[in-house]
Design a protein around this motif. Structure first.
Motif, PDB file in Angstrom:
ATOM      1  N   ASP A  64     -72.928  29.694 -56.636  1.00 20.17           N
ATOM      2  CA  ASP A  64     -71.603  29.097 -56.867  1.00 20.17           C
ATOM      3  C   ASP A  64     -70.704  30.040 -57.659  1.00 20.17           C
TER       4      ASP A  64
ATOM      5  N   ALA B 193     -69.588  32.694 -55.381  1.00 16.41           N
ATOM      6  CA  ALA B 193     -68.602  32.200 -54.415  1.00 16.41           C
ATOM      7  C   ALA B 193     -67.218  32.042 -55.069  1.00 16.41           C
ATOM      8  N   LYS B 194     -67.235  31.685 -56.370  1.00 20.96           N
ATOM      9  CA  LYS B 194     -65.964  31.453 -57.046  1.00 20.96           C
ATOM     10  C   LYS B 194     -65.362  32.738 -57.615  1.00 20.96           C
TER      11      LYS B 194
END
Lengths: 72, 160
Positions: free
Chosen positions: B121, B124-125
């Motif tokens: 995550d 991805a961010k």
């Protein structure tokens, strides 16, 4: 009454204030500041303990100053 | 009343037998202030320490015996021990200054390692938009973009 003059380049003002508060029960204090010094006038409640009181006050102020990383 | 201490320069150290104290003048160019603080801190459990600055680059260290009584030999020993501690603190300060970059790098690596690897995550961010990206050799291009067949050029119908 005895006057202690803490050099402002060597002692932190907050440390001197904190030391005075710590010993407030043992003496009457008057605080003043000049361009070069923190001036503390001490009148001990028990004159027999004057030497010890002044010495411990100086040690306390120095110890707190060192723990703060100097006078700054 | 102060008297000079045997074997020590008269201008640098003096004893006050009446108040069981000794005064030492320290040159700040030789011993930096953090070293003076360090040595003074070591001695506050043994005596009353007071710092003053009578001259520009000199710090006067006053050491007073907590008992209130000390002979000349005891005061001389006190000055000697303080001077040794001062030298030790000055040397350690110098080593710290010399190795500051190494210490900061090792600390940063240790902290970064303790944080653990980023999660999917987090990756991805991750925001790449604020970073300038220069790729003159085309390393970031996909194989198809770099070496794939080029689309045929449209041929003109009226050619012979």
């Amino acid at each position: 009454m005895t006057e202690l003059r803490f050099d402002r380049q060597l002692y932190s003002g907050e440390a001197v204030d904190q030391a005075v508060k710590a010993f407030a029960g043992f003496a009457a204090f008057e605080l003043e500041q000049t361009d070069a010094h923190w001036v503390v006038r001490v009148t001990p409640r028990d004159p027999k303990l004057a030497r010890r009181l002044l010495g411990e006050l100086g040690n306390h102020a120095l110890g707190l100053t060192v723990q703060r990383g100097g006078a700054k | 009343m102060t008297t000079p201490i045997a074997d020590l320069p008269a201008g640098l150290a003096a004893a006050d037998l009446a108040s069981a104290a000794v005064h030492l003048l320290v040159d700040e160019e030789l011993y930096p202030l953090p070293a003076i603080y360090g040595a003074a801190y070591v001695f506050i459990d043994r005596c009353y320490v007071f710092l003053d600055r009578p001259e520009g680059a000199r710090v006067r260290v006053s050491l007073a015996a907590k008992s209130g009584a000390a002979d000349e030999a005891a005061l001389r020993a006190l000055v000697g021990e303080f001077a040794n501690e001062l030298l030790s603190c000055a040397f350690r300060h110098q080593i710290t200054q010399d190795n500051r970059v190494l210490i900061e790098t090792a600390t940063m690596q240790a902290l970064a390692g303790a944080m653990g690897q980023p999660s999917l995550d987090d990756l991805a961010k991750f925001d790449f938009s604020d970073q300038g990206f220069d790729d003159p050799l085309g390393i970031a291009m996909s194989w198809e973009e770099k070496h794939g067949k080029k689309a045929p050029k449209a041929e003109s119908e009226g050619a012979p």
